[in-house]
Design a protein around this motif. Sequence first.
Motif, PDB file in Angstrom:
ATOM      1  N   LEU A  47       0.697  -1.243   0.082  1.00  7.54           N
ATOM      2  CA  LEU A  47      -0.055  -0.073   0.003  1.00  7.54           C
ATOM      3  C   LEU A  47       0.858   1.262  -0.038  1.00  7.54           C
ATOM      4  N   LEU A  50       1.774   1.658  -3.201  1.00  9.74           N
ATOM      5  CA  LEU A  50       0.497   2.249  -4.445  1.00  9.74           C
ATOM      6  C   LEU A  50       0.145   3.522  -3.846  1.00  9.74           C
ATOM      7  N   GLU A  51      -0.270   3.684  -2.748  1.00  9.92           N
ATOM      8  CA  GLU A  51      -0.786   5.000  -2.153  1.00  9.92           C
ATOM      9  C   GLU A  51       0.329   6.279  -2.032  1.00  9.92           C
ATOM     10  N   GLU A  52       1.327   5.796  -1.430  1.00  8.22           N
ATOM     11  CA  GLU A  52       2.245   7.012  -1.106  1.00  8.22           C
ATOM     12  C   GLU A  52       3.293   7.105  -2.234  1.00  8.22           C
ATOM     13  N   GLN A 176      -7.475   1.422   1.432  1.00  7.25           N
ATOM     14  CA  GLN A 176      -6.205   2.371   1.487  1.00  7.25           C
ATOM     15  C   GLN A 176      -5.831   2.879   2.967  1.00  7.25           C
ATOM     16  N   HIS A 177      -6.445   2.563   3.896  1.00  8.35           N
ATOM     17  CA  HIS A 177      -5.974   3.063   5.292  1.00  8.35           C
ATOM     18  C   HIS A 177      -4.516   2.354   6.072  1.00  8.35           C
ATOM     19  N   TRP A 178      -3.734   2.473   5.237  1.00  6.68           N
ATOM     20  CA  TRP A 178      -2.373   1.698   5.633  1.00  6.68           C
ATOM     21  C   TRP A 178      -1.893   1.942   7.146  1.00  6.68           C
TER      22      TRP A 178
END
Length: 433
Positions: A47, A50-52, A176-178
Motif C-alpha cells: 500500500l 501504491l498509495e504513497e 487504503q488506510h495503511w
Amino acid sequence: MHDDFAPRALASPASYERRRTEVFWLTFVGYVACYFVRNNTAVASGLLVLEEGWTPLDVGVVLTGFTVTYGLAKLVMGVVVDRSSLRVGYGLALIASAVVCLAMGFIPDVFAMTAAMAVIGLAQGVCAPASLATLGAWYPPWQRSARVAVWNTSQNVGAALLPLLASGAMLIAGVQHWSLAYWVPGVFALAAGVWVLRRGGDRPWREGYATLPERYGADALPEVRGSTDAPYWRLVRLHVLGNRPLWALAGLNALLYLLRFGVLNWIPLYTIGELGFSVTHAAWVMATYEWAAVPGALAFALVAHRWPNRMATAGAAGLVVLAVGLMVYATAGNLGEVLTVAALLGALTYGPQVVINILTLNFISPRAMGVAVGFVGLGGYLVGEVVANLGMPTLAERLGWGGAFAVLGGIALLAALVYWELRRVERRVVPSR
C-alpha cells in the motif's frame, strides 16, 4: 548485581512450579506482542508503494532502520539485562516500542519512519535477552531446550497475527488506510507491555526461589571454561569473546536471518508485483509462513525433549530440506502452490533458528546469558537482515526472483555445514538425560 548462588530462604517447591509456569507464559505473550510492532512496514509495503509513491528500496531502508539499531542494542542491552531487573526492562521496552509504532501511523515519510524504526530497535534490544535470560534462570539444560523451542514460537504467533490484524482492520475501514497496520497492533502491544511490567518474571533467586544448582545440583550449570564466580567483565571476556562455538553461532545466526528475512520481508512485493496476488492473498502467504513455523518449532521441541544434545544435527538436516524448498518456491505460480511451499519454508526456517537460542544458553554461564544472546543476535540483524533488506531487491533486479531464491538455497546449505561442525561441542557440554 552479583549472584553468588548462596543458599537463601526458599519458597515451597509447589509454589516454585506454579510461578515458573506463569513466568514462562508471560515471557511468551510479551514476545508475541514484540512482533506486533516490528514488521508493520513490511505488511503495509504494498500500500505504501501504491498509495504513497514509495519504491521497494524505500521499504528496505525503513526496515533497515530497525535492523541496525536492534542488532547493536541486543548486545548493549544484553549487558544491561545481566545486571538489572528482567521484568522492568522487558515491560518498559515493550511499552516504549508500542507508543512509537502508534505514532508511525501519522507519518508516511521515509526519513521519519526510518528514525522511528530505529527507536523501536533500540527499545526492543532488551526483549530477546530478557526473555532467554529468564528461561535460562528457571530451567536446567535438560528441560531448557524444549521450553526455549516452545517460547521461540512466540515470534511466529506474533508475526502471523500482525498481517491478520492489519488486513482485517483495513477490510473493515478500507484497504487504503495503511495506518491501521500500525495503530491496531500497536494498541495490543501497549496492553501487553503494561501486563508484563506488572506481572512479569525475574530471576528466581530475586523472587525468593531456589537457584538451579540448589534445586538440581551441579549439572544445572554448563561446563564452561573459567569460574562462574569471576567478575562480570572477566566472565564476558572468557565465556563470550573467548568462546569459539559462540562465534560460530553468531555467524550461523547471520546466515539464518538472511534466509528468514530474505523470504519473509519480500513476500508482499514478490507475490503482488511478480505473481499478481491481491493484498489480502499476500497477507495470507505471510501468515501461512509464520503459522507454519509454529509446528516446525514444536517439532524441534520434541527432538529437544527426546535428544537434548542432538539439536545441531537436527538443525543441519532441516536446512538441507529448506534449500530444496527454496528452489520449489521460485517456481510456484498459483495461490495454492505458494501457500503450500510458504508453509514448508516457515517450518524449516524457524525450526533450525530455534537451535541457535538453545545452543547459546547451553554454551554460556548463567551470569552472562543476556550479553551472550545479544552477541549472537548481533550478526543476525546487523548482517543477516541488513543484507536481506538491501540485497534481495538488488538480486531480484539482476537475477530475477528465481535467481535470488537460488542464492538463498546455497546459503541454507552453508548454514547446514556450520551446524554439522557444532555437533561434537554440543554433545560434550549438554547432559543427555
